[in-house]
Every structure is written in C-alpha cells, then in structure tokens.
Write an enzyme that holds these catalytic residues in place. Structure first.
Site, PDB file in Angstrom:
ATOM      1  N   SER A 308       0.552   2.113  -3.755  1.00 45.57           N
ATOM      2  CA  SER A 308       1.389   1.733  -2.661  1.00 45.57           C
ATOM      3  C   SER A 308       2.798   1.345  -3.029  1.00 45.57           C
ATOM      4  O   SER A 308       3.605   2.160  -3.407  1.00 45.57           O
ATOM      5  CB  SER A 308       0.697   0.601  -1.932  1.00 45.57           C
ATOM      6  OG  SER A 308       1.198   0.498  -0.652  1.00 45.57           O
ATOM      7  N   LYS A 333      -1.515   5.966  -2.555  1.00 46.25           N
ATOM      8  CA  LYS A 333      -1.575   5.340  -1.225  1.00 46.25           C
ATOM      9  C   LYS A 333      -0.207   5.469  -0.580  1.00 46.25           C
ATOM     10  O   LYS A 333       0.732   4.770  -0.945  1.00 46.25           O
ATOM     11  CB  LYS A 333      -1.976   3.876  -1.307  1.00 46.25           C
ATOM     12  CG  LYS A 333      -2.064   3.220   0.075  1.00 46.25           C
ATOM     13  CD  LYS A 333      -2.526   1.776   0.014  1.00 46.25           C
ATOM     14  CE  LYS A 333      -2.649   1.195   1.415  1.00 46.25           C
ATOM     15  NZ  LYS A 333      -1.327   1.028   2.068  1.00 46.25           N
ATOM     16  N   GLN A 337       1.186  -0.275   6.621  1.00 44.43           N
ATOM     17  CA  GLN A 337       0.445  -1.039   7.621  1.00 44.43           C
ATOM     18  C   GLN A 337       1.317  -2.164   8.194  1.00 44.43           C
ATOM     19  O   GLN A 337       2.233  -2.642   7.537  1.00 44.43           O
ATOM     20  CB  GLN A 337      -0.817  -1.679   7.010  1.00 44.43           C
ATOM     21  CG  GLN A 337      -1.933  -0.710   6.703  1.00 44.43           C
ATOM     22  CD  GLN A 337      -1.613   0.214   5.558  1.00 44.43           C
ATOM     23  OE1 GLN A 337      -1.112  -0.209   4.514  1.00 44.43           O
ATOM     24  NE2 GLN A 337      -1.878   1.498   5.743  1.00 44.43           N
TER      25      GLN A 337
END
Length: 489
Positions: A308, A333, A337
């Site tokens: 991420s 990733k 979110q």
C-alpha cells in the site's frame, strides 16, 4: 533519543480492519471521512439509503426471524450481521464493518497505537491472510511472514469467519498465548506458532548514519505522526553531512495516505507526480509534489511485506525522483479506503474502498506489486519455519522440522552436513555442539528447549545488519552512485 514513541499493544487493532493492519495502517484512507471532503472524496454520495421495497424486504426478514426463530435473538446483532453481509458481498478484503469497540481500536491504530499480536491481515476467499508482521512485534519474532494463511487460533478454526470475528479470536490479554496454525507456501504441513501477546513499544521511524556518510531511515508503518517523525530524522542526518540515503519499508503494511505523500515530497521535484487516485467514474485526482529534489542518491528497500502506502512511496521515488528499488517484489495493494463513522451514529464504522491508486506513470499495481530494479533475496534461514516443539527429533528421523533445524544449525555455524531433513550422525554431532555451547544437555536430541534456543539464536543472527543481503546491496548501490557522481568532471 527517539521522540514521540508510540505504544503498540500487540494485537493490531489493525487487523480489525482488514489489513491488519490494514487496519491500521495498511493503506488507509486519505482521511477519515464524514461525507465531506476535497477532490475525489468530495464526490462520495450521501444518498438516503433503502427505497421502500428494500426497506420492507429487510424489515420483513427481521420480523420473521424475531417471531419464528426458536431462541430469543439480539436485534442489534441481526442488524450488524446484515451490514457485515453487505460488506462481504462486495468481495473486497479491505472494505468492512466494525462495531463500536472495533471501531474505537481502529481509530486508535491510525494514531499509531493498537492492540494485537502485531501482524496485519486481510480476508481473502474466506481465509485470514497476513499482509505483513510489524517489525519487532510478537508475530514477527515468532516467524509470521507475509502471505501466511492463519488457519486456526488455540484450536478454533478461522475458516469462513468475517475478519472482525477472526481478529476477536486472535486478540487477548497481555501475557496470554495465541497458538496459531499457519499454512505457508512451500510447506506441505501446517506450521504451529505459539505467540505470547504483549505490549510493544513501536517507533514508526528510526534512523542512523553509517561511518561513510550514508543515512538509513526505516519506516515500519505510516501512522498519523510518521511524516513529522521522518522529516525530523531526515534533517538530523542532513545536518551531519549525509552523502546518500537508504529508505527501508520492508514489512511495512502501509498506512495513512497523506503521511506518505508528505514524506515523498521531501524527494520528488516540484511539479512531478507522486500518486494518482482514480474513482469508479475514472476521474483522477493527481497529487503533484511541492517539494524539491535532493542532491544525494536514494535507494529504497522493499519486500513481499511492503504494501500500500509503502508501494506508493516506492513507485513515486522510482518514477519521479530517480531512486533505485532493491529487494523483493512488493505485496500489491493498489486501493484506497476511507472510514465512515459519524453517519452511523452509534460509534460503529464502515471502512470502504473508494478508489484505486496509480503510480506516476499510470500503473495500477493491485495484486501485482512493484518489481525492484535490483532483485536481492535474503539467505534461506531468514524465512525458515519454526520447529514443532510438541515433538522431539533424533538420529534417523526424517521430516521438514529436521530440515528446518538443519538450516538453523548451518546458519549458526554448526555444520550439519546436509539440509534435506534426514537426521544423520553429522546432524547429531552439530546438535550436540550447539547444545554444549548453549549450556543444554548435549544428547544430540532436539527437544522443545533445544528448538527454542535454536530459534532465539537465529533471530539474534538475523538482526545483525552484516547478514542482511538487501540492506548491504542497498548501501552498495548508494556508494556506487556517490562514487560515480564524484568522478564526474
């Protein structure tokens, strides 16, 4: 002395979220949203919810259950279950619902404090899969690795459970034991790990200077004060005359988007892209740097546990700042979110994937990861599985646990002569030598005490920077670049 140390209670509230840490930090959102926002986030819908037909259908289902189920039911649990069902229907391991307690722990985790064993997990196809262990946490010390699947905890299967329920089984008070059964690629049989839950002191940023003027900054996760801490440490190194920099984001599961953008601006020239965020309508928000390039070379270390936000940093520094990536293929990733809490009104929270992120050149790395410029593997013993301590192993045994013990013995300088899993006389001799040195009964039999001593000695060795292939290659690349720049007229 490091400042602003953060307390990380071992369980990782993060897990609660979805990526164990995702949870906490696993490429968390740009911000915790309440419905308002800027850029792409401002377009998040505030629709009123169910239409009349949908409301009647759900209400009827609730009434039928309450009126006809053979036991009394908890209405609030049914409502929470319905929301969990909606989140699971998305098929997205990073979108999930948290009740009040879980939401509170999640919020704390974003600030850098969370409870748990110290590993970030996600839910994939009904399985609890490790994104990355937090460095120095009980999970890390016990041998948890990225991509491990946690099958059970203390004999209770996690198969098919929603992530919150699975995390609830993993969590527990300080000092208690979590016996995990792990499925790992390359191992025929499940691996059993015993992890003692504990409180852990975690600093998200640590730094040091090598004797030749090369700085090393390690980022373990991107929490709410990581950007500030990084800048503090970077300025200290620069004041000491730093000639080159190695940034280490190995086993860093990610975190707060704004923090990684702020850190990256220290190196990306003004006007160049750091990251692009794209919503479902293909609308892109481009984050352009307001910083400036540095005059020294930079290398970024990454591995399979770099996810991420770590991948955002790696991609931005590679493509917009000319940094060299060293190590292993990253996790992969590529989504963003955001958290919705105020709208629910009862302390619970929805964490929803609202966009995907792209590297400066427009690549979506989701489920693919980023390839390093220079691939460097660690020694085999860095990833050797723990030995099953419920059994003993002696001459003429043949098993994967014996193989793991042989790998450990070889790494520690006690030559067993082979690492194929067969316990021969040379292996027995090596075990006796190890036992004698560590003041154990030198009988050549690997029991729980010998296995634990082997693993402790191996962990100590792995922590020695001298045997860290990836770090040493990263330092070497920086030194070569410094020499090349110095030799230019």
């Amino acid at each position: 002395m490091l400042k602003k140390r953060t307390v990380v209670f071992l369980m990782v509230a993060a897990m609660l979220c979805g990526v164990l840490i995702t949870m906490a930090l696993t490429q968390l959102p740009a911000a915790q949203q309440t419905g308002d926002g800027e850029g792409l986030l401002a377009s998040i819908s505030n629709r009123s919810g169910l239409d009349d037909a949908e409301a009647r259908k759900l209400g009827t289902a609730l009434d039928l259950i309450e009126d006809n189920y053979y036991k009394d039911v908890d209405r609030s649990k049914l409502v929470d279950g319905a929301i969990n069902g909606m989140m699971e229907a998305l098929g997205d391991p990073y979108s999930n619902y948290m009740g009040e307690e879980s939401a509170k722990q999640f919020t704390e985790s974003i600030a850098g404090s969370f409870s748990g064993i110290g590993a970030e997990v996600s839910s994939q196809d009904g399985n609890v899969v490790v994104v990355s262990p937090i460095k120095g946490s009980p999970a890390d010390k016990a041998g948890i690795r990225a991509k491990d699947t946690i099958l059970s905890v203390n004999g209770e299967s996690l198969q098919g459970l929603d992530l919150n329920a699975a995390v609830a089984k993993i969590r527990g008070p300080k000092g208690s034991k979590a016996v995990l059964k792990i499925k790992r690629a390359g191992s025929d049989e499940p691996i059993e790990l015993v992890i003692v839950r504990d409180d852990v002191s975690l600093e998200t940023v640590t730094a040091r200077m090598e004797k030749d003027g090369i700085g090393i900054i390690e980022i373990t996760q991107f929490s709410s004060n990581t950007g500030e801490r990084f800048t503090e440490e970077l300025e200290k190194l620069e004041k000491q005359g730093m000639k080159g920099l190695v940034i280490d984001v190995r086993n860093n599961p990610g975190g707060v988007l704004s923090e990684v953008i702020g850190i990256t601006e220290n190196f990306v020239p003004k006007g160049k892209l750091i990251v692009q965020v794209e919503d479902k309508d293909k609308k892109r928000e481009k984050h352009v740097s307001n910083g400036q390039a540095k005059p020294y070379p930079i290398t970024v270390l990454m591995n399979k546990g770099s996810a991420s936000a770590s991948e955002i940093l790696a991609g931005a520094l590679q493509q917009s700042a000319g940094a060299t990536l060293v190590g292993e293929h990253s996790f992969g990733k590529g989504t963003v979110q955001t958290s919705f809490e105020k709208q629910l009104g009862d302390g619970s929270l929805l964490k929803v994937t609202i966009a995907k992120w792209l590297t400066p050149n427009g690549t979506w790395i989701h489920e693919k990861g980023i390839e390093p410029d220079i691939k460097v593997d660690q020694p085999e013993y860095f990833t050797v599985a723990p030995i099953d301590k419920k059994k003993t192993y002696k001459y003429d045994a043949n098993s994967s646990d014996v193989k793991n013990a042989q790998v450990m013995l070889e790494a520690l300088g006690f030559n067993p002569g082979r690492t194929d899993g067969y316990f021969d006389r040379a292996t027995e001799k090596a075990v006796k030598s190890f036992q004698s040195k560590h003041k154990l009964k030198a009988d050549g039999v690997i029991n729980s005490a010998t296995a634990e001593s082997l693993e402790a000695a191996l962990i100590e060795k792995i922590q020695d920077p001298k045997v860290d292939n990836q770090l040493n290659r990263g330092l070497s690349e920086v030194r070569k670049e410094i020499a090349a720049r110095t030799s230019k007229p």
